[in-house]
Design a protein around this motif. Structure first.
Motif, PDB file in Angstrom:
ATOM      1  N   GLU A 621       0.695   5.414  -5.723  1.00 30.37           N
ATOM      2  CA  GLU A 621       0.973   6.346  -4.631  1.00 30.37           C
ATOM      3  C   GLU A 621      -0.076   6.230  -3.535  1.00 30.37           C
ATOM      4  O   GLU A 621       0.241   6.120  -2.347  1.00 30.37           O
ATOM      5  CB  GLU A 621       1.011   7.785  -5.157  1.00 30.37           C
ATOM      6  CG  GLU A 621       1.225   8.843  -4.084  1.00 30.37           C
ATOM      7  CD  GLU A 621       2.619   8.824  -3.496  1.00 30.37           C
ATOM      8  OE1 GLU A 621       2.774   9.271  -2.343  1.00 30.37           O
ATOM      9  OE2 GLU A 621       3.555   8.371  -4.175  1.00 30.37           O
ATOM     10  N   TRP A 622      -1.354   6.250  -3.950  1.00 32.96           N
ATOM     11  CA  TRP A 622      -2.449   6.279  -2.975  1.00 32.96           C
ATOM     12  C   TRP A 622      -3.155   4.936  -2.843  1.00 32.96           C
ATOM     13  O   TRP A 622      -3.810   4.668  -1.833  1.00 32.96           O
ATOM     14  CB  TRP A 622      -3.470   7.350  -3.386  1.00 32.96           C
ATOM     15  CG  TRP A 622      -2.844   8.669  -3.670  1.00 32.96           C
ATOM     16  CD1 TRP A 622      -2.558   9.206  -4.897  1.00 32.96           C
ATOM     17  CD2 TRP A 622      -2.373   9.623  -2.717  1.00 32.96           C
ATOM     18  NE1 TRP A 622      -1.947  10.426  -4.762  1.00 32.96           N
ATOM     19  CE2 TRP A 622      -1.826  10.712  -3.430  1.00 32.96           C
ATOM     20  CE3 TRP A 622      -2.359   9.677  -1.321  1.00 32.96           C
ATOM     21  CZ2 TRP A 622      -1.276  11.827  -2.803  1.00 32.96           C
ATOM     22  CZ3 TRP A 622      -1.810  10.780  -0.683  1.00 32.96           C
ATOM     23  CH2 TRP A 622      -1.278  11.835  -1.428  1.00 32.96           C
ATOM     24  N   GLY A 623      -3.038   4.114  -3.874  1.00 33.81           N
ATOM     25  CA  GLY A 623      -3.808   2.887  -3.950  1.00 33.81           C
ATOM     26  C   GLY A 623      -4.964   3.064  -4.919  1.00 33.81           C
ATOM     27  O   GLY A 623      -5.375   4.179  -5.244  1.00 33.81           O
ATOM     28  N   ASN A 624      -5.480   1.962  -5.404  1.00 29.43           N
ATOM     29  CA  ASN A 624      -6.596   1.988  -6.356  1.00 29.43           C
ATOM     30  C   ASN A 624      -7.888   1.669  -5.603  1.00 29.43           C
ATOM     31  O   ASN A 624      -8.094   0.536  -5.154  1.00 29.43           O
ATOM     32  CB  ASN A 624      -6.361   0.965  -7.467  1.00 29.43           C
ATOM     33  CG  ASN A 624      -7.421   1.039  -8.552  1.00 29.43           C
ATOM     34  OD1 ASN A 624      -8.493   1.610  -8.355  1.00 29.43           O
ATOM     35  ND2 ASN A 624      -7.118   0.466  -9.709  1.00 29.43           N
ATOM     36  N   PRO A 625      -8.781   2.659  -5.450  1.00 28.81           N
ATOM     37  CA  PRO A 625      -9.995   2.429  -4.661  1.00 28.81           C
ATOM     38  C   PRO A 625     -10.982   1.470  -5.313  1.00 28.81           C
ATOM     39  O   PRO A 625     -12.009   1.142  -4.693  1.00 28.81           O
ATOM     40  CB  PRO A 625     -10.587   3.827  -4.512  1.00 28.81           C
ATOM     41  CG  PRO A 625     -10.062   4.595  -5.683  1.00 28.81           C
ATOM     42  CD  PRO A 625      -8.688   4.040  -5.955  1.00 28.81           C
TER      43      PRO A 625
END
Length: 720
Positions: A621-625
């Protein structure tokens, strides 16, 4: 039990820099006039905490507010101090809060029954009575309820609990036993209990640490349930329990090894199969268990494949499959039961259409019902399986919400539908599957002088800065509205996870509309209002479209005369709270006041910590930092990281100490940093419900206090 900590604790005074001020304004005589002495805002201690990632160093001065056990006196004292400060600052709104609460409560019919739905041999419903906060659950052998049997009284079960949520009611196939689940902490971790419906006695079995869903095998003594990880709160293990045996002996049927997936369970309409659902943001799958064999292992419908999403339903020897296989907006396929395991055998039933999203379907013995979204509006179609054209069901409003529920049996002669719009209270229909006639079963009563003819709803499209057309739904009271830019404007948004906030009725909202406020829902990117592409253009590396859309809607509505530029208020919760945080960092000048409920605001830190509940499932959903590209992008909009020295709107921030979705310390830290950085004298109040979680207070009347608080906050600011 709530801990009653004093406002100022000498034991932590040396370490916790919280201003010890009166909990409520006091009165002092000055030239015969009463002067209010307002409490000072709590000032949180700064303890630098260094975080290094991708060569970037961040200093979080309020990291100490995280307490996973929720028992640190220093943290609890700070939250209590914020609560006292909020009470003091909002003391002047107390009469208005009471007025709004009583107003909203007066519109609710005290004695109110749900519409019975058939499941097996019985019709199930719930009954509200008097001032009860919770329903009584009942069943009868017919729709009319001639031989009603009380199953559970949630009011009695809730006694002694500050919070109570009853879920997962499930009767055994022989209708003699009832499984139900209880959450008394609001962490969405349930205990499952079993009741003998003939004797009324509880069985000795109790299943702890579950998701709350219970499914019965067909032998009436075996049940399936999901166990949750107590730290991450992910449901990841499916167990098989035999009544009369201890939980420690339960058989592990399936364990999810990929912590980016949620696990769910359901049962086929013909009761022959248990489905295990494997769901991540961009991939899904199903495994099947024979419900007639208490020792059956799960079988994959097809091997799991990254990027492939599907859900299934069984009719006879055929499975119908809703899937994104070569279909961004989904299509419907079918496959014979003896051809499982290979998607090359799937045959098309409804083709993919780039401009129409296929949302879901329901099967009956002779009919297929499917729901699609076209140009932002949901549509329902009934199709005879024997052939012929599909029939589209018609509704009156130009913008509405419709969904299916209670269609539990394949031999139902009618389709159960729930319908509502911004001006039409929730209405329940049975739709004859052959004649398509709508039989209205109930419309939610709204007590008082409500007349839907006094209100108007509009649906329009606003052009965003990149040319995208953003749908907006508006509602207002006709005799209070002038399209001349004089009305206050309340704007709501969410815009994440593909969740589409369809326009529905709210009797509580009347308290705003009757006071001349125009209410708008901005159907921004990140939802699926315009199909799957609309969602995909508002997540991961396109997430900023969500925030830009919301701001552009505000500017357009003001420009078009729907609201006064100095009288715009906005609200959002959870991921909608992130929206509020990003919007006020980017364009605070467009908003007089903002309410951010259980806001997800510390995006980067949370997404880097796999021990925080539900983090790993959010990567798609947000991306993997852990990937620098995503880290840099998320950091550029993360509300907590982007707080700066500037003027902010008046802010109301709320959370629950036991929130399982967004941990309380995210908004707590955010508020502390805002207090440190903001350059204005606008109000900033932070309320923590010390007993509740993500959903707020339980009970039909108790939760009205939360709504009354937000509305009073906005109305008070608008009146200045």
């Amino acid at each position: 039990m709530k801990k009653n900590l004093p406002f100022c604790l000498s034991i932590v005074a040396a370490t916790l820099l919280v201003a010890c001020s009166p909990a409520t304004p006091t009165k002092q005589a000055n030239n015969n006039e009463a002067v209010s002495v307002v409490a000072s805002a709590p000032v949180a201690e700064k303890i630098p905490y260094e975080m290094v990632m991708h060569g970037d160093t961040r200093i979080d001065s309020y990291y100490w507010m995280r307490d996973d056990k929720r028992e640190d006196p220093k943290v609890l004292a700070h939250l209590e101090a914020e609560n006292h400060y909020a009470d003091a600052m909002l003391a002047g709104t107390k009469p208005l809060q009471t007025e709004l609460f009583e107003e909203m409560k007066s519109r609710i019919k005290k004695d109110d029954d749900s519409v019975p739905t058939r499941s097996g041999s019985f019709y199930y419903s719930s009954e509200m009575r008097g001032d009860n906060e919770y329903p009584v659950y009942v069943r009868s052998s017919d729709f009319a309820g001639t031989d009603k049997q009380a199953l559970l009284d949630a009011n009695k079960l809730a006694e002694g609990h500050e919070y109570y949520n009853l879920g997962g009611l499930s009767a055994s196939p022989d209708d003699k036993l009832l499984a139900y689940a209880e959450d008394t902490l609001s962490r969405r971790i349930y205990s499952i209990k079993f009741k003998d419906l003939l004797s009324g006695e509880l069985l000795g079995d109790e299943l702890q640490g579950t998701s709350g869903t219970t499914l019965w095998a067909n032998d009436n003594k075996t049940v399936y349930y999901i166990k949750k990880d107590p730290q991450t709160l992910l449901g990841y293990q499916v167990f098989r329990h035999t009544l009369g045996t201890p939980q420690e002996q339960d058989e592990l049927v399936y364990e999810e090894s990929d912590n980016t997936f949620y696990t769910g369970i359901s049962k086929s309409k013909d009761d022959s199969l248990i489905y295990i659902h494997h769901s991540s943001t961009e991939t899904s799958g199903v495994s099947l268990i024979d419900a007639n064999n208490p020792n059956a292992p799960p079988q994959a419908f097809v091997p799991r494949e990254a990027g492939l999403e599907y859900e299934v339903a069984k009719l006879g020897d055929t499975f119908y499959v809703l899937t994104n296989l070569d279909a961004q907006n989904f299509r419907l396929m079918k496959v014979a039961a003896d051809k499982l395991g290979d998607k090359s055998h799937w045959q098309e039933v409804i083709a993919h259409r780039p401009d129409v999203q296929l949302q879901g379907f329901e099967l009956f013995n002779q009919h297929l019902v499917y729901q699609q979204r076209h140009n932002g509006q949901s549509e329902l179609f009934v199709q005879k399986l024997s052939g012929g054209p599909a029939h589209k069901l018609s509704f009156n409003d130009n913008a509405y919400m419709v969904h299916l529920y209670g269609n539990n049996e394949l031999d139902n002669p009618a389709l159960r539908v729930y319908y509502t719009s911004m001006t039409t209270p929730g209405t329940h229909y049975d739709v004859d599957l052959n004649s398509f006639a709508l039989n209205q079963l109930k419309q939610q009563p709204v007590l008082g002088d409500f007349d839907s003819a006094n209100y108007a709803s509009e649906r329009l499209f606003v052009e965003a800065r990149d040319g995208a057309k953003v749908p907006v739904t508006l509602v207002y009271r006709k005799d209070k509205f002038k399209k001349d830019g004089t009305n206050p404007l309340y704007q709501y948004g969410y815009g994440s996870y593909g969740a589409t906030m369809d326009p529905g009725f709210s009797s509580n909202r009347l308290s705003l509309l009757d006071r001349g406020i125009v209410y708008a829902i901005a159907h921004i990117r990140g939802s699926e209002m315009l199909g799957r592409p609309w969602y995909e253009d508002g997540k991961k590396l396109t997430k900023k479209n969500t925030f830009n859309d919301f701001i552009d809607v505000t500017k357009a509505l003001v420009a078009q005369g729907y609201g006064h530029k100095d009288k715009v208020v906005a609200a959002g919760g959870s991921a909608g709270g992130l929206l509020m945080g990003a919007v006020i960092n980017q364009a605070p000048e467009h908003y007089l006041a903002v309410a951010a409920h259980v806001p997800f605001v510390d995006v980067v830190t949370t997404m880097l910590d796999e021990s925080i509940p539900l983090t790993t499932n959010e990567y798609d959903e947000w991306g993997n930092p852990n990937d620098k590209t995503y880290y840099d992008y998320m950091l550029s909009y993360s509300p907590y990281d982007q707080v700066k020295a500037q003027a902010y709107p008046h802010l109301l921030v709320t959370t629950g100490l036991h929130d399982s979705q967004v941990q309380y310390f995210e908004p707590a830290k955010w508020v502390a940093k805002l207090r440190e950085m903001k350059t204005d004298s606008n109000m900033l109040v932070f309320k923590t419900d010390m007993e509740a979680g993500h959903g707020g207070a339980s009970g039909r009347f108790k939760r009205l206090h939360d709504t009354a608080l937000e509305y009073a906050f906005f109305l008070d600011r608008l009146s200045k």
